[in-house]
Motif scaffolding. Structure first.
Motif, PDB file in Angstrom:
ATOM      1  N   GLY A  39     -17.635 -29.843 -13.976  1.00  0.00           N
ATOM      2  CA  GLY A  39     -18.237 -29.619 -15.085  1.00  0.00           C
ATOM      3  C   GLY A  39     -19.347 -30.647 -15.619  1.00  0.00           C
ATOM      4  O   GLY A  39     -20.291 -30.507 -16.104  1.00  0.00           O
ATOM      5  N   LEU A  40     -18.790 -32.140 -15.655  1.00  0.00           N
ATOM      6  CA  LEU A  40     -19.599 -33.074 -15.985  1.00  0.00           C
ATOM      7  C   LEU A  40     -20.829 -33.290 -15.046  1.00  0.00           C
ATOM      8  O   LEU A  40     -21.767 -33.684 -15.419  1.00  0.00           O
ATOM      9  N   ALA A  41     -20.699 -32.996 -13.838  1.00  0.00           N
ATOM     10  CA  ALA A  41     -21.678 -33.119 -12.779  1.00  0.00           C
ATOM     11  C   ALA A  41     -22.768 -31.945 -13.093  1.00  0.00           C
ATOM     12  O   ALA A  41     -24.091 -32.098 -13.185  1.00  0.00           O
ATOM     13  N   LEU A  42     -22.389 -30.910 -13.534  1.00  0.00           N
ATOM     14  CA  LEU A  42     -23.169 -29.628 -13.915  1.00  0.00           C
ATOM     15  C   LEU A  42     -24.082 -30.108 -15.334  1.00  0.00           C
ATOM     16  O   LEU A  42     -25.184 -29.886 -15.319  1.00  0.00           O
ATOM     17  N   TYR A  43     -23.175 -30.565 -15.957  1.00  0.00           N
ATOM     18  CA  TYR A  43     -23.841 -31.106 -17.572  1.00  0.00           C
ATOM     19  C   TYR A  43     -25.065 -32.079 -17.200  1.00  0.00           C
ATOM     20  O   TYR A  43     -26.190 -32.107 -17.518  1.00  0.00           O
ATOM     21  N   GLY A  44     -24.700 -33.196 -16.080  1.00  0.00           N
ATOM     22  CA  GLY A  44     -25.807 -33.983 -15.613  1.00  0.00           C
ATOM     23  C   GLY A  44     -27.136 -33.417 -14.940  1.00  0.00           C
ATOM     24  O   GLY A  44     -28.083 -33.720 -15.057  1.00  0.00           O
ATOM     25  N   ILE A 131     -29.960 -25.330 -17.266  1.00  0.00           N
ATOM     26  CA  ILE A 131     -31.144 -25.985 -17.432  1.00  0.00           C
ATOM     27  C   ILE A 131     -31.937 -25.108 -18.502  1.00  0.00           C
ATOM     28  O   ILE A 131     -32.537 -25.693 -19.300  1.00  0.00           O
ATOM     29  N   ARG A 132     -31.763 -23.634 -18.199  1.00  0.00           N
ATOM     30  CA  ARG A 132     -32.236 -22.877 -19.392  1.00  0.00           C
ATOM     31  C   ARG A 132     -32.156 -23.222 -20.727  1.00  0.00           C
ATOM     32  O   ARG A 132     -32.644 -23.089 -21.664  1.00  0.00           O
ATOM     33  N   LEU A 133     -30.606 -23.176 -20.811  1.00  0.00           N
ATOM     34  CA  LEU A 133     -30.196 -23.321 -22.180  1.00  0.00           C
ATOM     35  C   LEU A 133     -30.473 -24.610 -22.872  1.00  0.00           C
ATOM     36  O   LEU A 133     -30.831 -24.723 -24.017  1.00  0.00           O
ATOM     37  N   VAL A 134     -30.610 -25.626 -22.163  1.00  0.00           N
ATOM     38  CA  VAL A 134     -31.037 -27.032 -22.582  1.00  0.00           C
ATOM     39  C   VAL A 134     -32.573 -27.069 -22.862  1.00  0.00           C
ATOM     40  O   VAL A 134     -32.998 -27.849 -23.688  1.00  0.00           O
ATOM     41  N   SER A 135     -33.283 -26.460 -22.171  1.00  0.00           N
ATOM     42  CA  SER A 135     -34.631 -26.254 -22.533  1.00  0.00           C
ATOM     43  C   SER A 135     -34.973 -25.835 -23.868  1.00  0.00           C
ATOM     44  O   SER A 135     -36.185 -26.382 -24.165  1.00  0.00           O
ATOM     45  N   THR A 136     -34.182 -25.062 -24.528  1.00  0.00           N
ATOM     46  CA  THR A 136     -34.682 -24.760 -25.793  1.00  0.00           C
ATOM     47  C   THR A 136     -34.768 -25.857 -26.948  1.00  0.00           C
ATOM     48  O   THR A 136     -35.415 -25.703 -27.722  1.00  0.00           O
ATOM     49  N   ILE A 170     -24.489 -34.019 -34.872  1.00  0.00           N
ATOM     50  CA  ILE A 170     -24.530 -32.444 -34.866  1.00  0.00           C
ATOM     51  C   ILE A 170     -24.395 -31.887 -33.253  1.00  0.00           C
ATOM     52  O   ILE A 170     -23.347 -30.924 -33.025  1.00  0.00           O
ATOM     53  N   ARG A 171     -25.086 -32.686 -32.567  1.00  0.00           N
ATOM     54  CA  ARG A 171     -24.950 -32.290 -31.100  1.00  0.00           C
ATOM     55  C   ARG A 171     -23.610 -32.245 -30.578  1.00  0.00           C
ATOM     56  O   ARG A 171     -23.074 -31.426 -29.788  1.00  0.00           O
ATOM     57  N   ILE A 172     -22.945 -33.360 -30.654  1.00  0.00           N
ATOM     58  CA  ILE A 172     -21.511 -33.591 -30.348  1.00  0.00           C
ATOM     59  C   ILE A 172     -20.587 -32.408 -30.974  1.00  0.00           C
ATOM     60  O   ILE A 172     -19.644 -32.029 -30.255  1.00  0.00           O
ATOM     61  N   GLY A 173     -20.550 -32.271 -32.014  1.00  0.00           N
ATOM     62  CA  GLY A 173     -19.741 -31.539 -32.925  1.00  0.00           C
ATOM     63  C   GLY A 173     -19.937 -30.070 -32.242  1.00  0.00           C
ATOM     64  O   GLY A 173     -18.833 -29.472 -32.062  1.00  0.00           O
ATOM     65  N   PHE A 174     -21.267 -29.830 -31.944  1.00  0.00           N
ATOM     66  CA  PHE A 174     -21.324 -28.406 -31.399  1.00  0.00           C
ATOM     67  C   PHE A 174     -20.625 -28.157 -29.967  1.00  0.00           C
ATOM     68  O   PHE A 174     -20.345 -27.226 -29.675  1.00  0.00           O
ATOM     69  N   ILE A 175     -20.893 -29.239 -29.332  1.00  0.00           N
ATOM     70  CA  ILE A 175     -20.339 -29.508 -27.758  1.00  0.00           C
ATOM     71  C   ILE A 175     -18.850 -29.003 -28.014  1.00  0.00           C
ATOM     72  O   ILE A 175     -18.512 -28.346 -27.195  1.00  0.00           O
ATOM     73  N   PHE A 176     -18.125 -29.697 -28.849  1.00  0.00           N
ATOM     74  CA  PHE A 176     -16.684 -29.688 -28.681  1.00  0.00           C
ATOM     75  C   PHE A 176     -16.343 -28.498 -29.209  1.00  0.00           C
ATOM     76  O   PHE A 176     -15.315 -27.499 -28.671  1.00  0.00           O
ATOM     77  N   ALA A 197     -22.563 -26.446 -24.239  1.00  0.00           N
ATOM     78  CA  ALA A 197     -22.663 -28.181 -24.377  1.00  0.00           C
ATOM     79  C   ALA A 197     -24.251 -28.335 -24.337  1.00  0.00           C
ATOM     80  O   ALA A 197     -24.797 -29.408 -24.965  1.00  0.00           O
ATOM     81  N   THR A 198     -25.052 -27.730 -23.170  1.00  0.00           N
ATOM     82  CA  THR A 198     -26.240 -28.143 -22.932  1.00  0.00           C
ATOM     83  C   THR A 198     -27.162 -27.510 -24.334  1.00  0.00           C
ATOM     84  O   THR A 198     -28.069 -28.247 -24.872  1.00  0.00           O
TER      85      THR A 198
END
Length: 549
Positions: A39-44, A131-136, A170-176, A197-198
């Motif tokens: 999952g960490l690799a996918l995030y990267g 990739i599509r989710l982080v693009s927002t 805010i980003r990290i809080g939303f991730i968890f 997470a993305t």
């Protein structure tokens, strides 16, 4: 801007960037426990193309705008900077939307270039999703870049620092929250959790934008009064204004893209090259990539956070001195910048390298301590840690070149270094496995930094002899610190570099960091180096005359 304001701005942004980087590091530890190495690799996989498109979408706007505004402010023309700000908001809104569409619809073409075997690794469709989710986030980020750059042009670093910290929290809080709800409340897949997470990049960006708008509302009356007192108005046509801004921005894009482009080379070559070597599976290759591109890199980037903050502060400062033709002040500012980077980055990089296995084991071995995993990650960190100094020097030298209007050389030096990375990455991976990618990065950045230094020496007649002497002294102190740390931690770790347990890793790291930090501080204090470099604002670090040795 005086030297004291340079240091003040650096301290403000350093604290903000360091805190943001620290949060980014700490969050990876429980996040990996949630989603695993896969999952960490996918995030990267999502963040590397996003970072590249983000740099292109913002066109290096924060620092380019800060340079533009600082230049015209120095000439007494506040009208031109305000006109750029207003039109820039409109332009960046359009640019952000276009960048979002480009990344969103190109995701299916990018994914197969990264992963190609779903049997043992991540599926290309999963990569498309993240990739599509982080693009927002690209819709919001360019707007923030204009506002940050405008404030920085007035040598005001507080809005940038505060917005970065809030954005990261805010980003990290939303991730968890998002990942935990997906995995535990709804029993969802790791892919969906990583997708949330993305997407957190977009949510965090909204928070950062809200902070910047708050600063704007608060400071607008004062800025308007300054605008009314403007001594002149160059009345530059918008087209000429943007032409000048783009001239400034392109090198900033290049500098911003440096590390992401190096990461992209790893993203496209590490898995493919390592899996072609007998005995290395895709699962093992992804574990290596996750370390190089995420876990270890986040640790290495913490010492670099200082240079990032200093570079942001340095550009308007150098521009102001260069525009005013105050070359003695320009040389003093350059000397101070180099000294600060060496003073803080060298010992941090050396400490990371010496304590690599215990630091990695402590931070990434909390859930399920694995000697094999710590051995791999610690080995990469030990070799990768010194690269922090190269990252820092490239950032600072590039900022100086931009401040003295020698932007084209920044592009040239990066392209030369990147070409070396491209040519050497695969053969060095085959020869040295995971460490080969680190060696290729080092060679590329050494070349780029050397070229930048030669250009600086040529165009502003800057002599490096004083900085070299100070750098040698700092290196000696860092080496002495390393020896002390090695000797102090030996009774705890024994003859093995890899801690045998999580408890051993914690004790080794804590004792090493405390003893090493105390040793370095004692050396720089007794030698009066700390007070000389950090100046009057840190007069407590200056030894008084007649103080006993």
């Amino acid at each position: 801007m005086s030297d004291s304001r340079l240091l003040r701005g650096t301290v403000i942004l350093s604290a903000a960037v360091f805190f943001s980087k620290f949060l980014g590091l700490i969050f990876i530890i429980p996040f990996e426990a949630l989603v695993g190495s896969k999952g960490l690799a996918l995030y990267g996989y999502a963040y590397t193309p996003y970072t590249i498109i983000l740099s292109m979408a913002t066109m290096g706007v924060p620092m380019a705008v800060s340079k533009f505004v600082s230049k015209y402010n120095a000439l007494g023309d506040y009208q031109t900077g305000r006109r750029l700000f207003r039109s820039g908001l409109v332009l960046m809104s359009i640019t952000g939307m276009l960048a979002f569409l480009v990344l969103f619809f190109s995701a299916p073409a990018i994914a197969p270039l990264i992963v190609h075997d779903a049997d043992t690794g991540n599926d290309p469709e999963d990569v498309v999703l993240v990739i599509r989710l982080v693009s927002t986030a690209l819709i919001v980020a360019p707007l923030m870049s204009v506002i940050r750059g405008y404030f920085q042009g007035f040598q005001s670093m507080g809005p940038t620092g505060a917005s970065q910290v809030v954005e990261q929290i805010i980003r990290i809080g939303f991730i968890f929250i998002g990942a935990s709800i997906v995995l535990y409340a709804f029993g969802g897949s790791v892919t969906t959790a990583v997708g949330f997470a993305t997407f957190a990049a977009f949510v965090g960006a909204l928070g950062g934008l809200a902070v910047l708008l708050g600063y704007w509302r608060k400071r607008k009356p004062g800025l308007d009064r300054q605008l009314a007192q403007s001594r002149k108005d160059a009345n530059i046509p918008l087209l000429d204004m943007y032409r000048e801004l783009i001239t400034y921005a392109i090198p900033f894009i290049v500098v911003g893209l440096a590390i992401p482009l190096y990461s992209l080379v790893d993203e496209f070559t590490v898995n493919r090259t390592l899996t072609s070597i007998q005995g290395i599976t895709l699962e093992e290759a992804e574990r290596i990539f996750a370390n190089i591109n995420q876990a270890v890199r986040k640790l290495v980037m913490i010492p670099v956070s200082l240079s990032v903050a200093l570079a942001v502060t340095l550009v308007p400062t150098i521009t102001n001195s260069f525009t005013s033709k105050n070359f003695p002040r320009l040389h003093n500012q350059m000397t101070q910048a180099f000294q600060i980077v060496l003073f803080l980055t060298v010992p941090a990089a050396v400490g990371l390298s010496v304590l690599a296995y215990s630091i990695y084991g402590t931070l990434y071995g909390a859930g399920d301590y694995s000697i094999e995993s710590v051995e791999l990650g610690g080995k990469i960190l030990r070799w990768f840690a010194p690269t922090a100094l190269l990252f820092a020097l490239f950032s600072i030298t590039s900022s100086i070149l931009q401040g003295i209007n020698r932007q084209k050389f920044t592009i040239f030096s990066l392209l030369v270094g990147l070409l070396l990375k491209l040519l050497l990455n695969e053969p060095l991976l085959r020869a040295f496995h995971e460490i080969g990618a680190v060696f290729a990065t080092d060679i590329g950045f050494i070349c780029s930094v050397t070229l930048n230094l030669l250009v600086i020496r040529t165009y502003v007649s800057y002599r490096f002899i004083f900085v070299l002497k100070r750098g040698l002294l700092i290196l000696i102190f860092a080496a002495l610190m390393a020896v002390v740390v090695w000797l102090v931690t030996m009774p705890i770790r024994g003859d093995d570099s890899v801690p045998g347990s999580y408890t051993e890793a914690i004790f080794t790291m804590i004792s090493g960091v405390l003893i090493g930090g105390a040793c370095y501080f004692w050396l720089v204090y007794r030698s009066n180096l700390a007070g000389q470099i950090l100046g009057d604002r840190f007069s407590v670090l200056k030894r008084k005359k007649g103080e006993s040795k």
